[in-house]
Each structure stands twice: as C-alpha cells, then as structure tokens.
Design an enzyme around this catalytic site. Sequence first.
Site, PDB file in Angstrom:
ATOM      1  N   ARG A  81       0.981  -1.168  -0.039  1.00  0.00           N
ATOM      2  CA  ARG A  81      -0.166   0.088   0.029  1.00  0.00           C
ATOM      3  C   ARG A  81       0.777   1.087   0.044  1.00  0.00           C
ATOM      4  NH1 ARG A  81      -4.875   1.964  -1.418  1.00  0.00           N
ATOM      5  NH2 ARG A  81      -6.040   3.094   0.269  1.00  0.00           N
ATOM      6  N   GLY A 133     -13.382  -1.362  -7.312  1.00  0.00           N
ATOM      7  CA  GLY A 133     -14.721  -0.686  -7.215  1.00  0.00           C
ATOM      8  C   GLY A 133     -14.868   0.053  -6.010  1.00  0.00           C
ATOM      9  N   GLY A 134     -13.645   0.772  -5.701  1.00  0.00           N
ATOM     10  CA  GLY A 134     -13.668   1.658  -4.444  1.00  0.00           C
ATOM     11  C   GLY A 134     -14.404   0.859  -3.037  1.00  0.00           C
ATOM     12  N   THR A 176      -9.028   0.761  -9.810  1.00  0.00           N
ATOM     13  CA  THR A 176      -8.593  -0.350  -9.366  1.00  0.00           C
ATOM     14  C   THR A 176      -8.596  -1.525 -10.375  1.00  0.00           C
ATOM     15  OG1 THR A 176      -9.038   0.582  -7.037  1.00  0.00           O
ATOM     16  CG2 THR A 176      -8.287  -1.791  -7.139  1.00  0.00           C
ATOM     17  N   ASP A 234      -7.808   8.628   0.112  1.00  0.00           N
ATOM     18  CA  ASP A 234      -8.416   7.494   1.067  1.00  0.00           C
ATOM     19  C   ASP A 234      -8.277   7.767   2.367  1.00  0.00           C
ATOM     20  OD1 ASP A 234      -9.513   5.917  -1.049  1.00  0.00           O
ATOM     21  OD2 ASP A 234      -7.954   4.448  -1.218  1.00  0.00           O
ATOM     22  N   SER A 256      -7.867   1.200   2.995  1.00  0.00           N
ATOM     23  CA  SER A 256      -8.100   0.818   1.654  1.00  0.00           C
ATOM     24  C   SER A 256      -9.628  -0.057   2.015  1.00  0.00           C
ATOM     25  CB  SER A 256      -7.168  -0.111   0.875  1.00  0.00           C
ATOM     26  OG  SER A 256      -7.724  -0.666  -0.003  1.00  0.00           O
TER      27      SER A 256
HETATM   28  N1  GLY Z   1      -8.187   3.104  -3.519  1.00  0.00           N
HETATM   29  C1  GLY Z   1      -9.207   2.286  -3.284  1.00  0.00           C
HETATM   30  C2  GLY Z   1      -8.897   1.456  -2.078  1.00  0.00           C
HETATM   31  O1  GLY Z   1      -7.945   1.159  -1.828  1.00  0.00           O
HETATM   32  O2  GLY Z   1     -10.065   1.293  -1.379  1.00  0.00           O
END
Ligand code: GLY
Length: 570
Positions: A104, A469-470, A378, A420, A449
Amino acid sequence: MLGSFWKQNKRVKYTGLVSLILVALSITGCSVKQPRQVAIASAHPLATQAGFEILQQGGNVYDAAVAVSAALAVVEPSGSGLGGGGFWLLHRESDNLDIMIDGREKAPLLAHKDMFLNTSGEVNKQLSLNGVLAAGIPGMPAGLVHLSEQYGKLSLAENLQPAIRYAEQGFPIDGRHQKLLSFRKNILKQHAETADIFLAQGQIPDKNSLLKQSDLAQTLKQLADKGKAGFYQGIIADKLVNAVQKGGGFWTLEDLLKYRIIERKPVTGHYKGIKITSAALPSSGGIVLLETLNILENIDLNAVDSITRKHLITEAMRRAYHDRALYLGDADFIEVPVERLINKQYAQGLSSTLRTDRTLPSRYLSGQTPEKQGGRNTTHFSIIDNQGNRVAATLSINFPFGAGLVAEGTGVLLNNEMDDFVSAKNSGNGYGLVGGEANAIAPEKRMLSSMTPTFLQDDERIAVLGTPGGSRIISMVLLATLDFAAGHSPESWVKVKRFHHQYIPDQILYEKQGLSAEEITGLRALGHQLKQSYNYGNMQAVQLDKANNSLSAASDHRGEGLASVQQIHE
Ligand code: GLY
C-alpha cells in the site's frame, strides 16, 4: 488434439474432460502424474496471457502474479501501475503459508493532517484527487520485487519481460480504456506529457489504436536490472521527486528510499463451514467482510423472501461499514479492536438489532453527512494451480488514471490514494466513505483501503476472488461469497447483480435491473432510500474443485478481461 483444446482462448474454460480421463486412468490402475494446470482471471487478456507465458517458461504462480501485475500496469493504466500500490494475498501449499504482501502507498514524510483543508477548514477535493499532492509514496514496484525474489522461481527481469514488451511495442486500446479516459480526460489534458501519452490531440484515441509507453518501458527495465533500487533510488527516483516537487508536492528522495513492503497475517474467519482468508489492515476489506458475514451467520437467509433477504444483507453491511468509519485505519499508527470486530459474539449482538419489519437509519448509529459515491477504479486478478497454490491481488492507483499526471520522463502515472485518508470529519472521500481520527493523515501512515483480495475454502472447493470498485469492493466480495455458499460456480459469482450499502450515504445503491420492481417497492416500504447506479465492478475469480482436481475461471462480463485454464508443459 488435446493441445489445441488447451490453447483455445475462451473466456471461461473447464478442465473436466482431462480430469475425467485422469480419474479413469487411475481407476484402471495406471499410475499417471497429474499434468500441471493453472487458472488465471484478470482484467485484460494481455495480462492473463503474460501470466501463462511466464508459467510456460517454468515460473510458478507467484512468478505469474508478478508478470500479470506488471502487465496490468501497462495495459490497464487506468486501474493500477508502478505509481500505485496494492495487496497480494498468497497461499503456498508446501508449507501451508498464508501471507499478505502489503504494498500500500504511504503518506510522504512532510504530509500533515490538514494538508487538504482550505483557510476556512473545508476540504479542497481538487487537491486530494488531482495532481501531485494527491499521490502517496508508491508500493507497487517494491511489491513486485519482493513477490518475485521471495516466492518466485524465475528472475525479476524474466517476470517483467511481457510488461516491457507491451510497453515498448504498444497494444490496442479497448472500449473500457476509452470510457475511463473520458471520465478523466479534462484532468489528463492539463499535463502536456500525460496528454501526449494517453490522448490524441487532446481527444480520446480511436478504439484499437496502439498505446505505446516508451518511458514506462525504460522504467520497467530499470526495475528489472536493479531491483528495488531501480525505482526507489537513482535516475527514476530523481525524476519522480522532481516532478512532484515541481508541482508543489511533498515527496523527497528519503520518502522513496524509506519505502518498505510489509508482510502481514491475513484476516481469517468462518461462515457456515467456509473458511475465509482476506486482506488485513491497512485494508478494511477483510474485517468488514468478516463482520458482515458473522452478522449474517445468525440468520437463515434461505428461509426468507428476496426482499427480506436483501434488507437483512443491507442492514448487516450498514453496521459493518459503520464500524469501518469508527475504528479502522493503519494499525501501525493507531489501536484497532480487530479481534472484537471479527468476533462471533460481537456479531451476534449486532444481529440482534436487525429487524425484518424496518430499517435502522444510519443517523441513529451516529451523525455524519452524506456524500457522493464512486467506484470504477483499481484492478484485481486471481490465480490458482491444481495443487492449491494461489494468489489474489487487488492493485490500485485509486481513481481511473490516478492523480491524472505522469511524472516527467518516467511514464509513471501518479496515484491519488491520499484521498483514501479522512481529511475532515463529516467529509466523505471520493467514494463517499466517512471516517475519523483513526484514518487521519500522518507522515508515513498508510491510508485505509477497501481492497478485498479473498480466498474461500470448504471441503470441496477453493476459490480465489476480488474486484475493483472503491468502497463497493467489499459488498461485491460479500455477495459473491454468499453465492459461493449457495454452491454456485465462479461464472455465477461474477454475474451476481450488485447492491450496496456503506452506512453513509444512507441508501442502497443498486445496479440497473439489480432489483426487481417488487423488491424496490418492498425495500422502500421498510424505510430504505434507493439509488440506481451504472453497472460496477470487474470481478476476476478462479476455483479449484478438490474432488476431481479441476479448475475453472470467470471474468466479469462488465469488463473486458480474460479468464482461462491452461495446462503447463514441464
Ligand atoms: N483506492 C481504493 C481503495 O484502496 O480502497
């Protein structure tokens, strides 16, 4: 004949025929060595092919995962990239190892809590979503190096070859790439070098036109030649830091030098006899997934009508996403009550607050203001071999094409994952997700995330799945898990019509035709607000059926990916 059978490139292939032949041979007493078979599902045909190319060269599933990740960074630049990060969930059968590689992004050393607030204390969304301030320190290159060196058999340079070739020689762009470009065109246009790479005189290039990325090929070569130092030090690091500082951003060479991947223990739990292994913090994915399933385990979803079923699933999502907002963030910086959140008794308590005759408005859980939702970003891929070795990887640069600019001379699109983090209470991020202090910005902290790479396992089957999909990633994986529990196949999990609730905004978001007219009326009568969405997600799923040792794979029809099962020649 069999050779051509295996070489077919259909979207979904089953290996039942070969398995049956093998079973027949073993019944008749012939001893046969099982041919090695692998299933891969990814968001782009060229990425799936890159994985098989590396397997045919003698690589294992982890080498294939490096090749697929790097290829996606080139052929699906909207979803992930060297400028981003992600999570690789691995299982190694020989020593029964389950591990999550946390690649990350993290906040730069000079980042601070109020960096996106204007003088009146309001969040300036432009800054957290577009341009250099939006970018966290990338983890993807370090993740590729670690995965290849610690788990692969081939060299990093070999594993990066397909990606380098795609970047150098170009590839034809598809309709999905065009669609995502139009979503971010105005931002990409603001940066000459970025527009030169991705646009044609400022416009969306024609379908099937070749996208070549020569600078990105050079950056990949640096990584191939020098490993981690090829990206985090030297010429590429200089260019990245120059580009960010030129735009007024905070990155320093020290930030890049200090970046480390972290190996973490995945989150595990059980739902009605199914073992779930999923992403640990700094992803909320595994915790929210398990908490929701634990709540639902107290209910017989098969004993209720479809309106009540969707209502109860929604109410479980609401409570788990509420806990996400309250408690979750980078556990290296804050205390997170993970054990409590995934505890069965805790979930039992929450499930006792569910009523079949009405909804519980989110404002009664706590008062936060609604915001908009997004969710097209993503990427995800899944790999499994017929020995059970597997990788579920969800990778991201956040919004399509990340922060919308390429660092000059590198071909690397910067991410916008800083969005985020929670910049202010009551202010949702690009996905409308709210949160608090737990996910506030701090130097070197990893932003929370929702990515949910997941393994499911019961007595008969092992599944590997995930999706972009966020904020909706978790609810998509949840619905697929319930479909797995109902005994259905990967092809069915990726087709499930999706609905979603994330506590705030207090509404059920549903795909077109995702709810029947009767369900819409029934859910409204229970007190739910409903909002129809475009079709979302791009799930990639594979499965090993242990009884007959056969593999299957499926790629979401909402995307343009490729799922395939192939025999690997040894
Ligand atoms: N950037 C989307 C996530 O990590 O949830």
